[in-house]
Design an enzyme around this catalytic site. Structure first.
Site, PDB file in Angstrom:
ATOM      1  N   VAL A  66     -68.409  36.292  13.335  1.00  0.00           N
ATOM      2  CA  VAL A  66     -68.882  37.692  13.354  1.00  0.00           C
ATOM      3  C   VAL A  66     -70.406  37.803  13.235  1.00  0.00           C
ATOM      4  O   VAL A  66     -70.951  38.875  13.456  1.00  0.00           O
ATOM      5  CB  VAL A  66     -68.229  38.551  12.242  1.00  0.00           C
ATOM      6  CG1 VAL A  66     -66.741  38.721  12.476  1.00  0.00           C
ATOM      7  CG2 VAL A  66     -68.528  37.997  10.851  1.00  0.00           C
ATOM      8  N   SER A 141     -66.220  46.873  -1.413  1.00  0.00           N
ATOM      9  CA  SER A 141     -65.647  46.176  -2.568  1.00  0.00           C
ATOM     10  C   SER A 141     -65.884  47.006  -3.817  1.00  0.00           C
ATOM     11  O   SER A 141     -66.865  47.763  -3.891  1.00  0.00           O
ATOM     12  CB  SER A 141     -66.327  44.816  -2.746  1.00  0.00           C
ATOM     13  OG  SER A 141     -66.073  44.296  -4.036  1.00  0.00           O
ATOM     14  N   TYR A 154     -73.431  39.418  -2.967  1.00  0.00           N
ATOM     15  CA  TYR A 154     -72.201  40.039  -2.472  1.00  0.00           C
ATOM     16  C   TYR A 154     -72.279  41.560  -2.595  1.00  0.00           C
ATOM     17  O   TYR A 154     -71.988  42.295  -1.647  1.00  0.00           O
ATOM     18  CB  TYR A 154     -71.034  39.476  -3.289  1.00  0.00           C
ATOM     19  CG  TYR A 154     -69.661  39.928  -2.868  1.00  0.00           C
ATOM     20  CD1 TYR A 154     -69.014  39.338  -1.780  1.00  0.00           C
ATOM     21  CD2 TYR A 154     -68.997  40.928  -3.567  1.00  0.00           C
ATOM     22  CE1 TYR A 154     -67.739  39.747  -1.407  1.00  0.00           C
ATOM     23  CE2 TYR A 154     -67.724  41.340  -3.199  1.00  0.00           C
ATOM     24  CZ  TYR A 154     -67.103  40.744  -2.120  1.00  0.00           C
ATOM     25  OH  TYR A 154     -65.837  41.147  -1.749  1.00  0.00           O
ATOM     26  N   LYS A 158     -72.301  44.571   0.232  1.00  0.00           N
ATOM     27  CA  LYS A 158     -71.207  45.565   0.243  1.00  0.00           C
ATOM     28  C   LYS A 158     -71.766  46.976   0.052  1.00  0.00           C
ATOM     29  O   LYS A 158     -71.248  47.936   0.630  1.00  0.00           O
ATOM     30  CB  LYS A 158     -70.172  45.241  -0.831  1.00  0.00           C
ATOM     31  CG  LYS A 158     -69.404  43.947  -0.586  1.00  0.00           C
ATOM     32  CD  LYS A 158     -68.599  44.007   0.697  1.00  0.00           C
ATOM     33  CE  LYS A 158     -67.677  42.796   0.851  1.00  0.00           C
ATOM     34  NZ  LYS A 158     -66.937  42.823   2.133  1.00  0.00           N
TER      35      LYS A 158
HETATM   36  P1  NAI Z   1     -60.239  35.570   2.668  1.00  0.00           P
HETATM   37  O1  NAI Z   1     -61.212  34.491   2.392  1.00  0.00           O
HETATM   38  O2  NAI Z   1     -58.803  35.331   2.391  1.00  0.00           O
HETATM   39  O3  NAI Z   1     -60.385  36.056   4.189  1.00  0.00           O
HETATM   40  C1  NAI Z   1     -61.653  36.256   4.769  1.00  0.00           C
HETATM   41  C2  NAI Z   1     -61.563  35.903   6.245  1.00  0.00           C
HETATM   42  O4  NAI Z   1     -62.844  36.148   6.844  1.00  0.00           O
HETATM   43  C3  NAI Z   1     -61.231  34.434   6.475  1.00  0.00           C
HETATM   44  O5  NAI Z   1     -60.161  34.304   7.403  1.00  0.00           O
HETATM   45  C4  NAI Z   1     -62.522  33.849   7.039  1.00  0.00           C
HETATM   46  O6  NAI Z   1     -62.313  32.787   7.964  1.00  0.00           O
HETATM   47  C5  NAI Z   1     -63.112  35.074   7.721  1.00  0.00           C
HETATM   48  N1  NAI Z   1     -64.550  34.905   7.924  1.00  0.00           N
HETATM   49  C6  NAI Z   1     -65.494  34.611   6.995  1.00  0.00           C
HETATM   50  N2  NAI Z   1     -66.691  34.487   7.576  1.00  0.00           N
HETATM   51  C7  NAI Z   1     -66.515  34.715   8.906  1.00  0.00           C
HETATM   52  C8  NAI Z   1     -67.377  34.704  10.037  1.00  0.00           C
HETATM   53  N3  NAI Z   1     -68.687  34.437   9.908  1.00  0.00           N
HETATM   54  N4  NAI Z   1     -66.866  34.984  11.245  1.00  0.00           N
HETATM   55  C9  NAI Z   1     -65.543  35.234  11.394  1.00  0.00           C
HETATM   56  N5  NAI Z   1     -64.666  35.244  10.362  1.00  0.00           N
HETATM   57  C10 NAI Z   1     -65.149  34.972   9.136  1.00  0.00           C
HETATM   58  O7  NAI Z   1     -60.767  36.840   1.851  1.00  0.00           O
HETATM   59  P2  NAI Z   1     -60.091  38.242   1.486  1.00  0.00           P
HETATM   60  O8  NAI Z   1     -59.943  38.275   0.023  1.00  0.00           O
HETATM   61  O9  NAI Z   1     -58.941  38.516   2.369  1.00  0.00           O
HETATM   62  O10 NAI Z   1     -61.297  39.219   1.837  1.00  0.00           O
HETATM   63  C11 NAI Z   1     -61.312  40.043   2.992  1.00  0.00           C
HETATM   64  C12 NAI Z   1     -62.397  41.092   2.810  1.00  0.00           C
HETATM   65  O11 NAI Z   1     -62.073  41.910   1.691  1.00  0.00           O
HETATM   66  C13 NAI Z   1     -63.789  40.526   2.548  1.00  0.00           C
HETATM   67  O12 NAI Z   1     -64.749  41.308   3.227  1.00  0.00           O
HETATM   68  C14 NAI Z   1     -63.927  40.662   1.050  1.00  0.00           C
HETATM   69  O13 NAI Z   1     -65.274  40.746   0.664  1.00  0.00           O
HETATM   70  C15 NAI Z   1     -63.181  41.966   0.810  1.00  0.00           C
HETATM   71  N6  NAI Z   1     -62.724  42.136  -0.561  1.00  0.00           N
HETATM   72  C16 NAI Z   1     -61.835  41.256  -1.131  1.00  0.00           C
HETATM   73  C17 NAI Z   1     -61.426  41.450  -2.437  1.00  0.00           C
HETATM   74  C18 NAI Z   1     -60.470  40.541  -3.119  1.00  0.00           C
HETATM   75  O14 NAI Z   1     -60.283  40.677  -4.349  1.00  0.00           O
HETATM   76  N7  NAI Z   1     -59.831  39.603  -2.412  1.00  0.00           N
HETATM   77  C19 NAI Z   1     -61.914  42.591  -3.236  1.00  0.00           C
HETATM   78  C20 NAI Z   1     -62.822  43.452  -2.537  1.00  0.00           C
HETATM   79  C21 NAI Z   1     -63.204  43.225  -1.239  1.00  0.00           C
END
Ligand code: NAI
Length: 252
Positions: A66, A141, A154, A158
């Site tokens: 991305v 977030s 982070y 956000k």
């Molecule tokens: P995760 O690590 O399970 O999934 C994140 C996905 O983004 C992964 O599949 C990764 O390969 C992909 N990704 C990362 N960098 C990338 C790039 N440069 N290009 C393409 N894909 C890329 O994390 P999760 O927990 O599902 O997080 C998803 C979103 O939710 C994030 O933006 C995170 O900041 C946000 N979030 C998560 C929280 C949590 O407690 N898990 C809380 C608040 C927000």
């Protein structure tokens, strides 16, 4: 679909971060709601697993980074049409302010802010060209509501996503395009599973004791918020921040 306003039949959705956690849950749920889903992520294998979970006929995968606007533009253009963008891809970084290096800030900013900005710009341009409105959902977030020790890089990115969401909502509203953010509290995903075990235990125990709903989140909790914002159920909602967090900001 039992409730028509949530039905995405005939709609096309593009989901970034779709190979894991929250993004995967969004891709699966939007497909279940009837959308054709374009699942994008840098993890090609994870995308295949998401497609298998969702039922391959409704999901197309786009391995991409991305932070590369050209890759995003090509993938979005190949969708044919676009009704929904869910910009979910993100990374975690934790370091005290006094130990934070330029390269930490640059890396997190590139993925968590610029990656969302590029997707929003490209998607909104396509939606404006189509002339049939659309819905953009960004992933902020709970970190934007709290100081959050270690969360400088982070949280800055956000907070910028929140600003982008409000500004873009104002600018593209006249085209019938809605832009909203989801700001989850702690959600059990591979991202949080990778965090320091002591921090995980602390947050899980705080959430159980302090959150009115007494538990941490699951990816599906966030995906349902995204479905609401993606669908006509939220037809009069734009520029908003929806907080699926069990009733509290992140308590650490
Ligand atoms: P995760 O690590 O399970 O999934 C994140 C996905 O983004 C992964 O599949 C990764 O390969 C992909 N990704 C990362 N960098 C990338 C790039 N440069 N290009 C393409 N894909 C890329 O994390 P999760 O927990 O599902 O997080 C998803 C979103 O939710 C994030 O933006 C995170 O900041 C946000 N979030 C998560 C929280 C949590 O407690 N898990 C809380 C608040 C927000």
């Amino acid at each position: 679909m039992a409730v028509k306003a949530y039905d995405l039949s005939g709609r096309t959705a593009f989901v970034t971060g779709a190979a894991s956690g929250i993004g995967r849950a969004c891709a699966v749920l939007l497909a279940e709601a009837g959308a054709t889903v374009h699942a994008a992520d840098r993890d090609a294998r994870g995308l295949e697993d998401t497609a298998a979970l969702a039922g391959r006929e409704s999901v197309r995968v786009h391995p991409l980074d991305v932070t590369d606007r050209t890759q995003l533009r090509r993938a979005l253009a190949s969708c044919g049409r676009l009704d929904v963008l869910a910009a979910v891809a993100g990374i975690m970084h934790s370091s005290p302010v006094l130990e934070t290096r330029d390269e930490d800030l640059d890396r997190v900013w590139a993925v968590n802010f610029k990656g969302v900005l590029y997707a929003c710009q490209e998607a909104a341009g396509l939606m404006i060209g189509q002339g049939s409105g659309g819905s953009i959902v960004t992933m902020a977030s709970g970190a934007v509501d709290t100081g959050g020790a270690g969360l400088l890089c982070y949280g800055v990115a956000k907070a910028a996503v929140v600003q982008l969401t409000k500004t873009l909502a104002t600018e593209v509203g006249p085209h019938g395009i809605r832009v909203n953010a989801v700001a989850p509290g702690w959600v059990r995903t591979p991202m949080t599973d990778r965090s320091d075990p002591a921090a995980q235990a602390r947050v899980e125990s705080s959430m159980t004791r302090l959150a009115p709903l007494g538990r941490v989140g699951e990816p599906e909790d966030v995906a349902h918020a995204v479905l609401y914002l993606a669908s006509d159920a939220s037809a009069f909602v734009t520029g908003q921040i929806l907080r699926p967090n069990g009733g509290v900001a992140m308590p650490w």
